[in-house]
Design a protein around this motif. Structure first.
Motif, PDB file in Angstrom:
ATOM      1  N   PHE A 149       0.831  -1.203   0.000  1.00 16.13           N
ATOM      2  CA  PHE A 149       0.000   0.000   0.000  1.00 16.13           C
ATOM      3  C   PHE A 149       0.867   1.255   0.000  1.00 16.13           C
ATOM      4  CE2 PHE A 149      -3.220  -2.926   1.590  1.00 16.13           C
ATOM      5  CZ  PHE A 149      -4.366  -2.446   0.979  1.00 16.13           C
ATOM      6  N   GLU A 150       0.303   2.298  -0.591  1.00 14.34           N
ATOM      7  CA  GLU A 150       0.841   3.659  -0.445  1.00 14.34           C
ATOM      8  C   GLU A 150      -0.159   4.422   0.412  1.00 14.34           C
ATOM      9  OE1 GLU A 150       2.302   4.274  -5.043  1.00 14.34           O
ATOM     10  OE2 GLU A 150       0.979   5.733  -4.147  1.00 14.34           O
ATOM     11  N   LEU A 151       0.314   5.100   1.414  1.00 18.63           N
ATOM     12  CA  LEU A 151      -0.598   5.877   2.260  1.00 18.63           C
ATOM     13  C   LEU A 151      -0.368   7.364   2.036  1.00 18.63           C
ATOM     14  CD1 LEU A 151       0.820   3.468   4.154  1.00 18.63           C
ATOM     15  CD2 LEU A 151      -0.736   4.392   5.831  1.00 18.63           C
ATOM     16  N   GLU A 152      -1.453   8.092   1.924  1.00 19.61           N
ATOM     17  CA  GLU A 152      -1.359   9.561   1.896  1.00 19.61           C
ATOM     18  C   GLU A 152      -2.127  10.115   3.100  1.00 19.61           C
ATOM     19  OE1 GLU A 152      -1.021  10.209  -2.938  1.00 19.61           O
ATOM     20  OE2 GLU A 152      -2.945  10.577  -1.976  1.00 19.61           O
ATOM     21  N   TRP A 153      -1.581  11.165   3.676  1.00 25.53           N
ATOM     22  CA  TRP A 153      -2.263  11.802   4.810  1.00 25.53           C
ATOM     23  C   TRP A 153      -1.843  13.261   4.900  1.00 25.53           C
ATOM     24  CZ3 TRP A 153       2.215   9.102   5.113  1.00 25.53           C
ATOM     25  CH2 TRP A 153       3.253   9.625   5.886  1.00 25.53           C
ATOM     26  N   LEU A 200       9.225   7.877   1.002  1.00 28.22           N
ATOM     27  CA  LEU A 200       8.458   8.872   1.767  1.00 28.22           C
ATOM     28  C   LEU A 200       8.617  10.192   1.026  1.00 28.22           C
ATOM     29  CD1 LEU A 200       7.098   9.800   4.520  1.00 28.22           C
ATOM     30  CD2 LEU A 200       9.404  10.291   5.308  1.00 28.22           C
ATOM     31  N   HIS A 201       7.516  10.913   0.839  1.00 27.13           N
ATOM     32  CA  HIS A 201       7.687  12.231   0.216  1.00 27.13           C
ATOM     33  C   HIS A 201       6.546  13.181   0.560  1.00 27.13           C
ATOM     34  CE1 HIS A 201       5.409  10.145  -3.091  1.00 27.13           C
ATOM     35  NE2 HIS A 201       4.754  11.284  -3.085  1.00 27.13           N
ATOM     36  N   PRO A 202       6.831  14.486   0.472  1.00 29.94           N
ATOM     37  CA  PRO A 202       5.747  15.469   0.581  1.00 29.94           C
ATOM     38  C   PRO A 202       4.862  15.305  -0.647  1.00 29.94           C
ATOM     39  CG  PRO A 202       7.920  16.508   0.748  1.00 29.94           C
ATOM     40  CD  PRO A 202       8.136  15.129   0.233  1.00 29.94           C
ATOM     41  N   GLU A 203       3.545  15.178  -0.452  1.00 31.01           N
ATOM     42  CA  GLU A 203       2.636  14.981  -1.589  1.00 31.01           C
ATOM     43  C   GLU A 203       2.150  16.334  -2.107  1.00 31.01           C
ATOM     44  OE1 GLU A 203       0.738  13.776  -3.866  1.00 31.01           O
ATOM     45  OE2 GLU A 203       1.458  11.717  -3.988  1.00 31.01           O
ATOM     46  N   TYR A 204       1.237  16.263  -3.047  1.00 30.04           N
ATOM     47  CA  TYR A 204       0.793  17.485  -3.730  1.00 30.04           C
ATOM     48  C   TYR A 204       0.044  18.455  -2.820  1.00 30.04           C
ATOM     49  CZ  TYR A 204      -1.099  20.444  -7.352  1.00 30.04           C
ATOM     50  OH  TYR A 204      -1.408  21.533  -8.119  1.00 30.04           O
ATOM     51  N   PHE A 209       1.603  14.171   3.058  1.00 28.61           N
ATOM     52  CA  PHE A 209       2.758  13.286   2.898  1.00 28.61           C
ATOM     53  C   PHE A 209       2.307  11.956   2.333  1.00 28.61           C
ATOM     54  CE2 PHE A 209       4.292  16.332   5.942  1.00 28.61           C
ATOM     55  CZ  PHE A 209       5.623  16.510   5.577  1.00 28.61           C
ATOM     56  N   GLU A 210       3.291  11.233   1.816  1.00 25.31           N
ATOM     57  CA  GLU A 210       2.993   9.885   1.319  1.00 25.31           C
ATOM     58  C   GLU A 210       4.096   8.932   1.739  1.00 25.31           C
ATOM     59  OE1 GLU A 210       1.897   9.209  -2.830  1.00 25.31           O
ATOM     60  OE2 GLU A 210       3.214   7.456  -2.840  1.00 25.31           O
ATOM     61  N   LEU A 211       3.669   7.736   2.107  1.00 25.02           N
ATOM     62  CA  LEU A 211       4.598   6.671   2.479  1.00 25.02           C
ATOM     63  C   LEU A 211       4.265   5.441   1.653  1.00 25.02           C
ATOM     64  CD1 LEU A 211       6.707   5.555   4.620  1.00 25.02           C
ATOM     65  CD2 LEU A 211       4.709   4.833   5.937  1.00 25.02           C
ATOM     66  N   GLY A 258      -5.164   5.673  -0.939  1.00 27.96           N
ATOM     67  CA  GLY A 258      -4.553   4.526  -0.261  1.00 27.96           C
ATOM     68  C   GLY A 258      -4.321   3.469  -1.338  1.00 27.96           C
ATOM     69  N   HIS A 259      -3.461   3.837  -2.293  1.00 29.35           N
ATOM     70  CA  HIS A 259      -3.333   3.024  -3.505  1.00 29.35           C
ATOM     71  C   HIS A 259      -2.735   1.653  -3.192  1.00 29.35           C
ATOM     72  CE1 HIS A 259      -2.640   7.248  -5.476  1.00 29.35           C
ATOM     73  NE2 HIS A 259      -3.782   7.156  -4.829  1.00 29.35           N
ATOM     74  N   LEU A 260      -3.234   0.671  -3.913  1.00 28.69           N
ATOM     75  CA  LEU A 260      -2.803  -0.712  -3.693  1.00 28.69           C
ATOM     76  C   LEU A 260      -2.020  -1.197  -4.910  1.00 28.69           C
ATOM     77  CD1 LEU A 260      -2.908  -3.497  -2.303  1.00 28.69           C
ATOM     78  CD2 LEU A 260      -5.200  -3.795  -3.256  1.00 28.69           C
TER      79      LEU A 260
HETATM   80 MG    MG Z   1       0.618   9.842  -4.036  1.00 31.27          MG
END
Ligand code: MG
Ligand code: GLU
Length: 466
Positions: A149-153, A200-204, A209-211, A258-260
């Protein structure tokens, strides 16, 4: 004791194996064990036991009322839900193979739980049991999945608690510098928990953020998502901020996905690469994609489980609201990432999913759909039917645009209810009680205007708001 490595056999650990695990916990000063499971609403629920009770909690478990699956996403119990009853009890049993540190510095360990009846039979409506069952069913056909998974929050704070907690632009190194202590603390927490992460990065979005978590078996992928969410929440609180995993915290901002990611093998051979079809797909890969694409509307309420999920699903925000597939296309619900793109095996990204999903149900249902793809396509002369991959922005393709996915939870729930494939795979108790939960969520959102719905869902997964 990484979450990635099974310490003991999954099915029936011996007393000696459990004793060795208990000793390992105590050797590391891990004295408390938080056992979690994820309910129909996608919320993670917990019971804590002393780590010395490891054998008891993996064998007999601890009591948990079945009513917890009638909780709505705000924690209220919907009276019309079939599980809204005071009677009956289940046992939450920890899976010893999942035991890992949670916050080792303060003596906490974690395990994923599954619910059973008191006599040891599995509970038909348990989400993690369903995922495990489907994993075994595919394995019996020689098929295995790797998933991640990719998590964004968003991290929020300030005078009203609603301001981006850190400044800085989209994907900005400036935001990383503003939040470097946070990023340090978060990655330290992940490493201490043995939770393998890749990026890990700052998202749009502002303060977003995204992990990306490392791939593993479906059960591992779902377990890692649960653990990662807990750690992100914990570290955000240590900074005096709150994190929102809501699919759409603010109307004027992009949402949280929460891309899979999935790759599929049969007898060890990757199925999504090395073929002559578009994107390098072979016959079997094409058939897998076709079956997933066809069943996407029915899968949708498991991928986007809350009413507010559907506020996220707007074209032009990379939330992938189209029933389409594409090669590296970020508006297609199914994005194929060919092998050469990042050095990994070719994989598919179910980009439409968000973090209101119960990851066990989502992965189990995806496996149920994949299991429907004909395995004998290799011998057939006809190439499996699959629409052309989308190219460019589907919203600008006019007449040629692919269909939109259901635009409301009500519409998605209808597709789910009508799916005999999912009903068969989930079994009636699970399928029917999930429909009750979807209807409860629809009722919760009824009468709330756009802004009120966003506000009432903003603090997900802090159930019940603040
Ligand atoms: Mg993303
Ligand atoms: N935030 C976008 C979403 O809601 C995804 C952005 C991206 O990673 O492509 O899914």
């Amino acid at each position: 004791m990484p979450a990635t490595a099974a310490m003991v056999a999954n099915d029936d650990p011996t007393a000696a194996q459990l004793a060795a695990l208990a000793e390992q916990l105590s050797g590391r000063g891990l004295t408390r064990l938080a056992v979690t499971w994820v309910n129909h609403a996608g919320a993670t629920l917990v019971k804590v036991v002393p780590a010395t009770a490891l054998t008891a909690v993996t064998r007999r478990g601890v009591g948990f009322s079945p009513v917890s699956d009638a909780f709505r996403s705000d924690g209220a119990i919907d009276p019309e839900h079939r599980l809204a009853r005071p009677d009956g009890d289940l046992r939450l049993v920890a899976d010893p193979a999942s035991v890992s540190p949670l916050e080792p510095a303060s003596g906490w360990a974690w395990a994923a739980g599954m619910r059973r009846y008191r006599d040891g039979r599995s509970y038909e409506a348990d989400q993690r049991c369903f995922c495990q069952r489907l994993e075994s069913r595919l394995a019996a056909d020689g098929v295995s999945l790797q998933a991640g998974f990719e998590l964004e929050w968003m991290v929020l704070g300030g005078h009203d608690g609603l301001q981006p907690a850190v400044a800085g632009g989209p994907y900005g190194a400036d935001r990383l510098m503003e939040a470097l202590d946070y990023a340090t603390a978060l990655t330290e927490a992940l490493d201490a928990a043995g939770l393998a992460w890749e990026q890990l990065h700052p998202e749009y979005g502002q303060g977003q953020f995204e992990l990306s978590l490392a791939p593993g078996s479906p059960l591992q992928a779902a377990d890692r998502l649960v653990l990662a969410r807990l750690l992100i929440q914990r570290v955000s609180r240590r900074f005096g901020w709150r994190c929102s995993f809501s699919p759409k915290p603010f109307a004027e901002q992009v949402g949280n996905g929460g891309h899979l990611h999935l790759s599929v093998r049969r007898h060890g051979q990757p199925l999504l690469e090395g073929g002559e079809g578009p994107g390098g797909l072979g016959r079997e890969g094409t058939a897998l994609l076709a079956v997933l694409l066809r069943h996407l509307p029915a899968l949708l309420p498991l991928a986007c489980n809350s009413a507010v999920s559907y506020r996220r699903l707007a074209p032009g925000t990379w939330s992938a609201p189209f029933q389409a597939w594409g090669i590296e296309n970020r508006e297609a619900a199914l994005r194929l990432i060919p092998a050469e793109a990042d050095g990994a095996s070719a994989h598919l990204e179910l980009k439409v999913a968000d973090l209101s999903a119960n990851p066990y149900l989502l992965l189990g249902a995806v496996m149920a759909v994949l299991a429907e793809a004909p395995a004998d396509v290799q011998e057939s002369t006809a190439w499996p039917a699959l629409p052309e991959p989308v190219v460019g922005d589907p919203a600008r393709s006019g007449e040629a645009a692919p269909p939109r996915l259901p635009a409301t939870l009500a519409e998605a729930s209808q597709a789910f209810a009508a799916s005999t494939l999912l009903r068969r795979a989930l079994g009636d108790p699970l399928h029917a009680s999930l429909i009750d939960s979807q209807q409860a969520e629809i009722r919760r959102a009824e009468g709330l205007g756009d802004e009120a719905l966003l506000a009432a869902s903003r603090w997900w997964p802090i159930v019940g708001g603040l």
